[in-house]
Design an enzyme around this catalytic site. Sequence first.
Site, PDB file in Angstrom:
ATOM      1  N   LYS A 122      -6.735 -24.276  68.755  1.00 50.46           N
ATOM      2  CA  LYS A 122      -8.115 -25.516  68.687  1.00 50.46           C
ATOM      3  C   LYS A 122      -7.557 -26.959  69.127  1.00 50.46           C
ATOM      4  O   LYS A 122      -6.993 -27.539  69.873  1.00 50.46           O
ATOM      5  CB  LYS A 122      -8.455 -25.373  67.621  1.00 50.46           C
ATOM      6  CG  LYS A 122     -10.006 -26.779  67.421  1.00 50.46           C
ATOM      7  CD  LYS A 122     -10.280 -26.768  66.143  1.00 50.46           C
ATOM      8  CE  LYS A 122     -10.207 -28.159  65.334  1.00 50.46           C
ATOM      9  NZ  LYS A 122      -9.830 -28.957  65.505  1.00 50.46           N
ATOM     10  N   ASN A 123      -6.819 -27.202  68.016  1.00 48.01           N
ATOM     11  CA  ASN A 123      -6.189 -28.493  68.477  1.00 48.01           C
ATOM     12  C   ASN A 123      -4.805 -28.699  68.846  1.00 48.01           C
ATOM     13  O   ASN A 123      -4.072 -29.813  70.076  1.00 48.01           O
ATOM     14  CB  ASN A 123      -4.953 -28.843  67.268  1.00 48.01           C
ATOM     15  CG  ASN A 123      -5.927 -29.263  65.577  1.00 48.01           C
ATOM     16  OD1 ASN A 123      -7.081 -29.335  65.939  1.00 48.01           O
ATOM     17  ND2 ASN A 123      -6.131 -29.587  64.448  1.00 48.01           N
ATOM     18  N   ASP A 141      -4.302 -29.603  57.132  1.00 48.41           N
ATOM     19  CA  ASP A 141      -5.213 -28.768  57.217  1.00 48.41           C
ATOM     20  C   ASP A 141      -5.415 -27.563  57.059  1.00 48.41           C
ATOM     21  O   ASP A 141      -6.104 -26.474  56.969  1.00 48.41           O
ATOM     22  CB  ASP A 141      -5.164 -28.449  59.102  1.00 48.41           C
ATOM     23  CG  ASP A 141      -4.777 -29.205  59.855  1.00 48.41           C
ATOM     24  OD1 ASP A 141      -4.613 -29.623  60.939  1.00 48.41           O
ATOM     25  OD2 ASP A 141      -5.760 -30.599  59.016  1.00 48.41           O
ATOM     26  N   ARG A 149      -9.420 -43.023  59.622  1.00 48.44           N
ATOM     27  CA  ARG A 149      -8.794 -42.716  60.415  1.00 48.44           C
ATOM     28  C   ARG A 149      -8.969 -43.195  61.917  1.00 48.44           C
ATOM     29  O   ARG A 149      -9.395 -43.523  63.284  1.00 48.44           O
ATOM     30  CB  ARG A 149      -9.996 -40.973  61.619  1.00 48.44           C
ATOM     31  CG  ARG A 149      -9.864 -40.079  60.592  1.00 48.44           C
ATOM     32  CD  ARG A 149     -10.584 -38.339  60.660  1.00 48.44           C
ATOM     33  NE  ARG A 149      -9.660 -38.109  61.805  1.00 48.44           N
ATOM     34  CZ  ARG A 149      -9.238 -36.808  61.962  1.00 48.44           C
ATOM     35  NH1 ARG A 149     -10.589 -35.921  61.905  1.00 48.44           N
ATOM     36  NH2 ARG A 149      -8.320 -36.186  62.761  1.00 48.44           N
ATOM     37  N   ARG A 182     -16.624 -25.032  64.312  1.00 47.18           N
ATOM     38  CA  ARG A 182     -16.162 -26.584  64.518  1.00 47.18           C
ATOM     39  C   ARG A 182     -14.507 -25.086  65.421  1.00 47.18           C
ATOM     40  O   ARG A 182     -13.737 -25.210  66.208  1.00 47.18           O
ATOM     41  CB  ARG A 182     -15.539 -27.235  64.350  1.00 47.18           C
ATOM     42  CG  ARG A 182     -17.335 -28.596  64.377  1.00 47.18           C
ATOM     43  CD  ARG A 182     -16.677 -30.133  63.711  1.00 47.18           C
ATOM     44  NE  ARG A 182     -15.951 -30.371  65.056  1.00 47.18           N
ATOM     45  CZ  ARG A 182     -15.473 -31.941  64.881  1.00 47.18           C
ATOM     46  NH1 ARG A 182     -16.356 -32.400  63.525  1.00 47.18           N
ATOM     47  NH2 ARG A 182     -14.810 -32.567  65.415  1.00 47.18           N
ATOM     48  N   CYS A 225     -14.975 -39.819  59.947  1.00 52.17           N
ATOM     49  CA  CYS A 225     -15.116 -38.810  59.110  1.00 52.17           C
ATOM     50  C   CYS A 225     -15.577 -38.595  58.422  1.00 52.17           C
ATOM     51  O   CYS A 225     -14.870 -39.564  57.641  1.00 52.17           O
ATOM     52  CB  CYS A 225     -15.053 -38.055  60.125  1.00 52.17           C
ATOM     53  SG  CYS A 225     -12.620 -37.445  59.973  1.00 52.17           S
TER      54      CYS A 225
HETATM   55  C1  EPZ Z   1      -4.657 -33.798  64.495  1.00 51.22           C
HETATM   56  O1  EPZ Z   1      -5.317 -34.883  64.225  1.00 51.22           O
HETATM   57  C2  EPZ Z   1      -5.818 -32.306  63.347  1.00 51.22           C
HETATM   58  N1  EPZ Z   1      -6.655 -33.204  64.912  1.00 51.22           N
HETATM   59  C3  EPZ Z   1      -6.043 -33.110  62.215  1.00 51.22           C
HETATM   60  O2  EPZ Z   1      -6.838 -30.802  62.475  1.00 51.22           O
HETATM   61  C4  EPZ Z   1      -5.420 -33.005  61.611  1.00 51.22           C
HETATM   62  O3  EPZ Z   1      -5.311 -32.737  60.563  1.00 51.22           O
HETATM   63  C5  EPZ Z   1      -4.155 -33.845  61.801  1.00 51.22           C
HETATM   64  O4  EPZ Z   1      -3.538 -33.890  63.654  1.00 51.22           O
HETATM   65  C6  EPZ Z   1      -2.597 -34.328  61.116  1.00 51.22           C
HETATM   66  O5  EPZ Z   1      -1.503 -33.169  61.334  1.00 51.22           O
HETATM   67  C7  EPZ Z   1      -6.335 -32.420  66.107  1.00 51.22           C
HETATM   68  O6  EPZ Z   1      -4.735 -32.063  67.033  1.00 51.22           O
HETATM   69  C8  EPZ Z   1      -7.336 -32.564  67.747  1.00 51.22           C
HETATM   70  P1  EPZ Z   1      -2.815 -38.470  63.205  1.00 51.22           P
HETATM   71  P2  EPZ Z   1      -5.183 -36.631  64.619  1.00 51.22           P
HETATM   72  O7  EPZ Z   1      -3.394 -39.054  64.061  1.00 51.22           O
HETATM   73  O8  EPZ Z   1      -4.111 -36.256  66.139  1.00 51.22           O
HETATM   74  C9  EPZ Z   1      -3.474 -42.306  60.653  1.00 51.22           C
HETATM   75  C10 EPZ Z   1      -7.801 -29.997  61.805  1.00 51.22           C
HETATM   76  O9  EPZ Z   1      -8.864 -30.246  61.209  1.00 51.22           O
HETATM   77  N2  EPZ Z   1      -3.352 -42.757  61.888  1.00 51.22           N
HETATM   78  O10 EPZ Z   1      -1.544 -37.278  63.211  1.00 51.22           O
HETATM   79  O11 EPZ Z   1      -6.232 -37.425  65.202  1.00 51.22           O
HETATM   80  C11 EPZ Z   1      -4.932 -41.222  59.984  1.00 51.22           C
HETATM   81  O12 EPZ Z   1      -6.192 -41.881  59.649  1.00 51.22           O
HETATM   82  C12 EPZ Z   1      -8.217 -31.570  62.247  1.00 51.22           C
HETATM   83  O13 EPZ Z   1      -8.245 -29.520  63.142  1.00 51.22           O
HETATM   84  C13 EPZ Z   1      -3.921 -44.070  61.444  1.00 51.22           C
HETATM   85  O14 EPZ Z   1      -4.203 -44.855  60.425  1.00 51.22           O
HETATM   86  O15 EPZ Z   1      -4.136 -36.921  62.927  1.00 51.22           O
HETATM   87  C14 EPZ Z   1      -4.869 -39.801  59.375  1.00 51.22           C
HETATM   88  O16 EPZ Z   1      -4.417 -40.146  57.953  1.00 51.22           O
HETATM   89  C15 EPZ Z   1      -8.379 -32.605  61.034  1.00 51.22           C
HETATM   90  N3  EPZ Z   1      -4.058 -44.483  62.884  1.00 51.22           N
HETATM   91  C16 EPZ Z   1      -2.853 -39.466  59.457  1.00 51.22           C
HETATM   92  O17 EPZ Z   1      -2.754 -41.031  60.365  1.00 51.22           O
HETATM   93  C17 EPZ Z   1      -4.319 -44.349  64.117  1.00 51.22           C
HETATM   94  O18 EPZ Z   1      -3.888 -44.768  65.215  1.00 51.22           O
HETATM   95  C18 EPZ Z   1      -2.470 -38.555  60.153  1.00 51.22           C
HETATM   96  O19 EPZ Z   1      -3.701 -38.746  61.896  1.00 51.22           O
HETATM   97  C19 EPZ Z   1      -4.143 -42.599  64.220  1.00 51.22           C
HETATM   98  C20 EPZ Z   1      -3.831 -42.057  63.264  1.00 51.22           C
END
Ligand code: EPZ
Length: 422
Positions: A22-23, A308, A123, A400, A118
């Site tokens: 998915k990701n 995850d 996020r 999802r 969420c």
């Molecule tokens: C991806 O989300 C995945 N989703 C998430 O999977 C996964 O948990 C996450 O990476 C971490 O591995 C997809 O790929 C669609 P991040 P993403 O940006 O890209 C903070 C699932 O269950 N952050 O690496 O949104 C954020 O709040 C989902 O399949 C900022 O502060 O993750 C989080 O605490 C859930 N500012 C951390 O970094 C930003 O601009 C990791 O976020 C971006 C992120």
Amino acid sequence: MDSIVVRGNGPLSGQIPIAGAKNACLALMPATLLSDEPLTLTNAPRLSDIRTMTELLASLGAEVTALQDGKVLAASCHGEINPVADYEIVRKMRASNLVLGPLLARMGHAVVSLPGGCAIGARPMDIHVDALSALGAEIELKDGYLHAKARGGLRGATHEMRFASVGATENFLMAASLAKGTSVLKNAAREPEIVDLARCLRAMGAQIEGDGTSEIVIEGVERLHGATHPVVADRIELGTYMLAPAICGGEVECLGGRIDLIEAFCEKLDAAGVSVEQTHTGVKVSRKNGRIRAVDVVTEPFPGFPTDLQAQMMALLTTAEGTSVLEEKIFENRFMHAPELTRMGANIEVHGGHATVHGVETLKGAPVMATDLRASVSLILAGLAAEGETVVSRVYHLDRGYERVEEKLKAVGAHIERVKAS
Ligand code: EPZ
């Protein structure tokens, strides 16, 4: 809303097919915005999030057609592009923010709604904004939308991210592919889904090196062409189903699974008393003799233990011998499965980013509520090991990210039914 009824199970046996990730797919689909030629994605997963991304891309002027019962996505974006990603769609799925980089690169401007928080955390988007601004984009927040402009196009730059954000890395990769000159992204995310996106972009003519390491170099090109790309296997679905025989015994082979995509997770399973073997058709999992042993877990960016899989691992550890401590370092609120597991008799104390799980002999089935995607599947796993019946409500969260979860588990002997909402 549908619910899923699970009854405590004996040992499982058989094979579970692992779908495309998915990701990975949610990052690959927006890549169609980068070219006016067709992009075909094979081994695509059939999930509601994929349908949401299809809806979003259609609203931008890109066409995505699901072929072969949804396992192939034929995408193209050769007409008029509308660079506005509307809140009504974006709020349903955070990954909608992955159209920001491609729209900027192709159109020179984009208006993308902030996704909003969420269940698992606020996020924010600051890392995305900093990374794209380094490439020359001017981005401002107005009425809940990011208004981004790249007058004269994006230009290559060196940028170090404050945190190895997966989504920000993906937005940067797609934007820099069409920027003028060379870009270097430091502290880049290293997840397999990043490597899969880079492979697809190279197939489209991008010049990218270093994906999978924390420093990625991108040589901008004039234009990208079409390609056909197979979506990498879903390592989170794999880890989830590996936990089913771990929790209730037996032996299951996860077809198409690759241990190298989740080594840190497999090391923890081994320490807990679960045997894992890579075969030439997938990953074979069985429980070694005796009770599962307690292990400590810390979630980290790849190659660390994946956030995850934290909820699912907690389900296993609720009946382990001893006490386990799980530290969630990626999201600020990702223990919502804990109170639901407690309803089933688990003994869990949550303090901030730590959850201490005192193993109990067995869980008892109970009505529980899914709160987010991975929490919902951890409740199903717990139900497989519990005495009696567990009813998991709000399973739209589940759909999802998991294709036909009840069919895949029933095929290996689980007592599980989906009850359609009346
Ligand atoms: C991806 O989300 C995945 N989703 C998430 O999977 C996964 O948990 C996450 O990476 C971490 O591995 C997809 O790929 C669609 P991040 P993403 O940006 O890209 C903070 C699932 O269950 N952050 O690496 O949104 C954020 O709040 C989902 O399949 C900022 O502060 O993750 C989080 O605490 C859930 N500012 C951390 O970094 C930003 O601009 C990791 O976020 C971006 C992120």
